[in-house]
Design a protein around this motif. Structure first.
Motif, PDB file in Angstrom:
ATOM      1  N   ASN A 150       0.854  -1.179   0.000  1.00 34.12           N
ATOM      2  CA  ASN A 150       0.000   0.000   0.000  1.00 34.12           C
ATOM      3  C   ASN A 150       0.891   1.230   0.000  1.00 34.12           C
ATOM      4  OD1 ASN A 150      -1.846  -2.121   1.539  1.00 34.12           O
ATOM      5  ND2 ASN A 150      -3.156  -0.554   0.648  1.00 34.12           N
TER       6      ASN A 150
ATOM      7  N   LEU B 245       2.242   4.749   0.907  1.00 38.02           N
ATOM      8  CA  LEU B 245       2.148   5.492   2.163  1.00 38.02           C
ATOM      9  C   LEU B 245       1.298   6.746   2.009  1.00 38.02           C
ATOM     10  CD1 LEU B 245       3.049   5.997   5.111  1.00 38.02           C
ATOM     11  CD2 LEU B 245       4.991   7.241   4.181  1.00 38.02           C
ATOM     12  N   SER B 246       1.449   7.453   0.882  1.00 36.33           N
ATOM     13  CA  SER B 246       0.827   8.777   0.772  1.00 36.33           C
ATOM     14  C   SER B 246      -0.690   8.724   0.793  1.00 36.33           C
ATOM     15  CB  SER B 246       1.295   9.484  -0.502  1.00 36.33           C
ATOM     16  OG  SER B 246       0.882   8.735  -1.632  1.00 36.33           O
ATOM     17  N   ASP B 247      -1.283   7.712   0.135  1.00 40.00           N
ATOM     18  CA  ASP B 247      -2.737   7.671   0.062  1.00 40.00           C
ATOM     19  C   ASP B 247      -3.313   6.281   0.295  1.00 40.00           C
ATOM     20  OD1 ASP B 247      -2.951   7.757  -3.616  1.00 40.00           O
ATOM     21  OD2 ASP B 247      -1.847   6.479  -2.231  1.00 40.00           O
ATOM     22  N   GLY B 248      -2.472   5.307   0.664  1.00 42.79           N
ATOM     23  CA  GLY B 248      -2.986   3.977   0.942  1.00 42.79           C
ATOM     24  C   GLY B 248      -3.378   3.185  -0.294  1.00 42.79           C
ATOM     25  N   GLU B 249      -3.132   3.720  -1.485  1.00 42.74           N
ATOM     26  CA  GLU B 249      -3.498   3.037  -2.737  1.00 42.74           C
ATOM     27  C   GLU B 249      -2.764   1.708  -2.873  1.00 42.74           C
ATOM     28  OE1 GLU B 249      -5.547   4.361  -5.665  1.00 42.74           O
ATOM     29  OE2 GLU B 249      -5.382   2.191  -5.809  1.00 42.74           O
ATOM     30  N   VAL B 250      -3.438   0.720  -3.426  1.00 36.42           N
ATOM     31  CA  VAL B 250      -2.817  -0.580  -3.691  1.00 36.42           C
ATOM     32  C   VAL B 250      -1.879  -0.411  -4.882  1.00 36.42           C
ATOM     33  CG1 VAL B 250      -3.226  -2.936  -4.462  1.00 36.42           C
ATOM     34  CG2 VAL B 250      -4.788  -1.859  -2.843  1.00 36.42           C
TER      35      VAL B 250
ATOM     36  N   ARG C  81      -8.257  -6.400  -3.689  1.00 38.78           N
ATOM     37  CA  ARG C  81      -7.295  -5.303  -3.621  1.00 38.78           C
ATOM     38  C   ARG C  81      -6.964  -4.779  -5.009  1.00 38.78           C
ATOM     39  NH1 ARG C  81      -2.358  -5.933  -2.071  1.00 38.78           N
ATOM     40  NH2 ARG C  81      -1.971  -3.957  -1.026  1.00 38.78           N
TER      41      ARG C  81
ATOM     42  N   LEU D 118      -5.897   2.225   7.967  1.00 34.48           N
ATOM     43  CA  LEU D 118      -5.454   1.895   6.621  1.00 34.48           C
ATOM     44  C   LEU D 118      -6.220   0.637   6.231  1.00 34.48           C
ATOM     45  CD1 LEU D 118      -3.669   2.217   4.138  1.00 34.48           C
ATOM     46  CD2 LEU D 118      -1.908   0.897   5.302  1.00 34.48           C
ATOM     47  N   GLN D 119      -7.132   0.765   5.260  1.00 37.22           N
ATOM     48  CA  GLN D 119      -7.928  -0.377   4.847  1.00 37.22           C
ATOM     49  C   GLN D 119      -7.353  -0.957   3.563  1.00 37.22           C
ATOM     50  OE1 GLN D 119     -11.984   1.288   5.071  1.00 37.22           O
ATOM     51  NE2 GLN D 119     -12.104   0.139   6.980  1.00 37.22           N
ATOM     52  N   LEU D 120      -8.089  -1.885   2.933  1.00 36.42           N
ATOM     53  CA  LEU D 120      -7.541  -2.574   1.766  1.00 36.42           C
ATOM     54  C   LEU D 120      -7.132  -1.609   0.666  1.00 36.42           C
ATOM     55  CD1 LEU D 120      -9.697  -5.753   1.083  1.00 36.42           C
ATOM     56  CD2 LEU D 120      -7.462  -5.586   2.144  1.00 36.42           C
ATOM     57  N   HIS D 121      -7.946  -0.575   0.439  1.00 42.49           N
ATOM     58  CA  HIS D 121      -7.761   0.251  -0.751  1.00 42.49           C
ATOM     59  C   HIS D 121      -7.221   1.639  -0.482  1.00 42.49           C
ATOM     60  CE1 HIS D 121     -10.014  -2.837  -2.779  1.00 42.49           C
ATOM     61  NE2 HIS D 121     -10.941  -2.733  -1.855  1.00 42.49           N
ATOM     62  N   ALA D 122      -7.329   2.120   0.728  1.00 43.98           N
ATOM     63  CA  ALA D 122      -6.979   3.514   1.022  1.00 43.98           C
ATOM     64  C   ALA D 122      -7.069   3.719   2.526  1.00 43.98           C
ATOM     65  CB  ALA D 122      -7.958   4.463   0.326  1.00 43.98           C
ATOM     66  N   TYR D 123      -6.669   4.902   2.961  1.00 40.49           N
ATOM     67  CA  TYR D 123      -6.896   5.284   4.352  1.00 40.49           C
ATOM     68  C   TYR D 123      -8.375   5.592   4.545  1.00 40.49           C
ATOM     69  CZ  TYR D 123      -1.859   5.953   4.985  1.00 40.49           C
ATOM     70  OH  TYR D 123      -0.506   5.773   5.063  1.00 40.49           O
TER      71      TYR D 123
ATOM     72  N   TRP E 124     -11.258   7.889   1.275  1.00 41.22           N
ATOM     73  CA  TRP E 124     -10.172   8.080   0.307  1.00 41.22           C
ATOM     74  C   TRP E 124      -9.227   9.198   0.721  1.00 41.22           C
ATOM     75  CZ3 TRP E 124     -10.063   4.228  -3.125  1.00 41.22           C
ATOM     76  CH2 TRP E 124     -11.259   3.576  -3.440  1.00 41.22           C
ATOM     77  N   VAL E 125      -9.025   9.381   2.012  1.00 40.18           N
ATOM     78  CA  VAL E 125      -8.195  10.499   2.440  1.00 40.18           C
ATOM     79  C   VAL E 125      -6.719  10.179   2.244  1.00 40.18           C
ATOM     80  CG1 VAL E 125      -9.911  11.299   4.077  1.00 40.18           C
ATOM     81  CG2 VAL E 125      -8.125   9.746   4.858  1.00 40.18           C
TER      82      VAL E 125
ATOM     83  N   LEU F 248      -2.814  10.667   3.567  1.00 42.99           N
ATOM     84  CA  LEU F 248      -2.170  10.824   4.870  1.00 42.99           C
ATOM     85  C   LEU F 248      -1.753  12.273   5.120  1.00 42.99           C
ATOM     86  CD1 LEU F 248      -1.043   9.558   7.430  1.00 42.99           C
ATOM     87  CD2 LEU F 248       1.035   9.002   6.170  1.00 42.99           C
TER      88      LEU F 248
END
Lengths: 119, 121
Positions: free
Chosen positions: A7, A9-14, A77, B47-52, B95-96, B98
């Protein structure tokens, strides 16, 4: 066959590893046929804690000419949230997204290589 | 509705400043994810599967119009134009980024909303 995912770090994107960079689509990802390059990529990824969180290898199977993750969790994911088709990158549609939707794999296994880390 | 007083607001101001510093140190690498994770969870940032995902408390399930508009503004500026009201009367933003989360917390505090303790550690 394996791919390396994490993931961002900046936005948690896969994201998926591709020759030292991170891409958002599994169809753009680097596919590893051999264990050594895969392990090397994984260690290189682990040395990037300000770029990605928790990189790990996943197993892939062929699905209609595209590589798709074995495990259901990893297919989710790669596709996007299951609450709505228009959420996440699955909204783009196309052959790669369809192949991910159609892929069969192990429902129970996480499809994550070395899930249980033995010390 | 619960009404914030000066003490509540001072506590929140300290809390958001502290979180801003923690996020900065995570982005710079000074904190590892293992160190940062409990800190962000205490501020409702998963932090979930796709995004924060940021979970915001709505005390007693009650919102006034100013707060409602502020939540909509946050969804537009920092998210994808929508939020998720939960069965526990929270609202979640899915979809925030960090780096934006301290600004989101400031925007919430400005209308007497917060996200403290909105996650299990």
């Amino acid at each position: 066959m394996k791919a390396l995912t994490a993931n961002r770090l900046s936005d948690g994107e896969v994201v998926f590893w591709r020759s030292g960079a991170w891409v958002e689509r599994l169809s753009d990802a680097q596919i590893f046929a051999e264990d050594d390059p895969a392990a090397e990529a994984e260690s290189a990824a682990r040395s990037q804690p300000t770029i990605v969180i928790d990189p790990y290898l996943i197993d892939l199977i062929d699905s209609g000419g595209f590589w798709a993750p074995v495990s259901y969790r990893e297919r989710i994911r790669a596709l996007g949230p299951t609450n709505h088709e228009s959420h996440g990158k699955q909204a783009e549609g196309g052959g790669a997204v369809e192949a991910l939707r159609q892929a069969h794999g192990a429902a129970r296994s996480s499809g994550r290589v070395n899930l249980i880390r033995r010390k | 509705m619960y009404r914030y007083d000066a003490v509540d607001r001072a506590v929140l101001a300290d809390r958001t400043a502290e979180f801003r510093d923690q996020v900065q140190r995570r982005l710079s690498g000074e904190l590892t994810e293992d160190q940062f994770k409990p800190l962000r969870l205490m501020n409702g940032l998963y932090l979930q599967l796709h995004a924060y995902m940021l979970r915001v408390a709505v005390p007693y399930g009650s919102l006034n119009p100013v707060q409602m508009r502020a939540l909509a503004d946050i969804a537009r500026r920092f998210d994808r134009g929508y939020g998720h009201f939960t069965t526990r009367t929270n609202i979640q933003f899915n979809w925030v980024k960090l780096a934006d989360s301290p600004d989101i917390l400031d925007a919430l505090v400005a209308v007497d909303l917060h996200e403290i303790g909105r996650a299990h550690v």
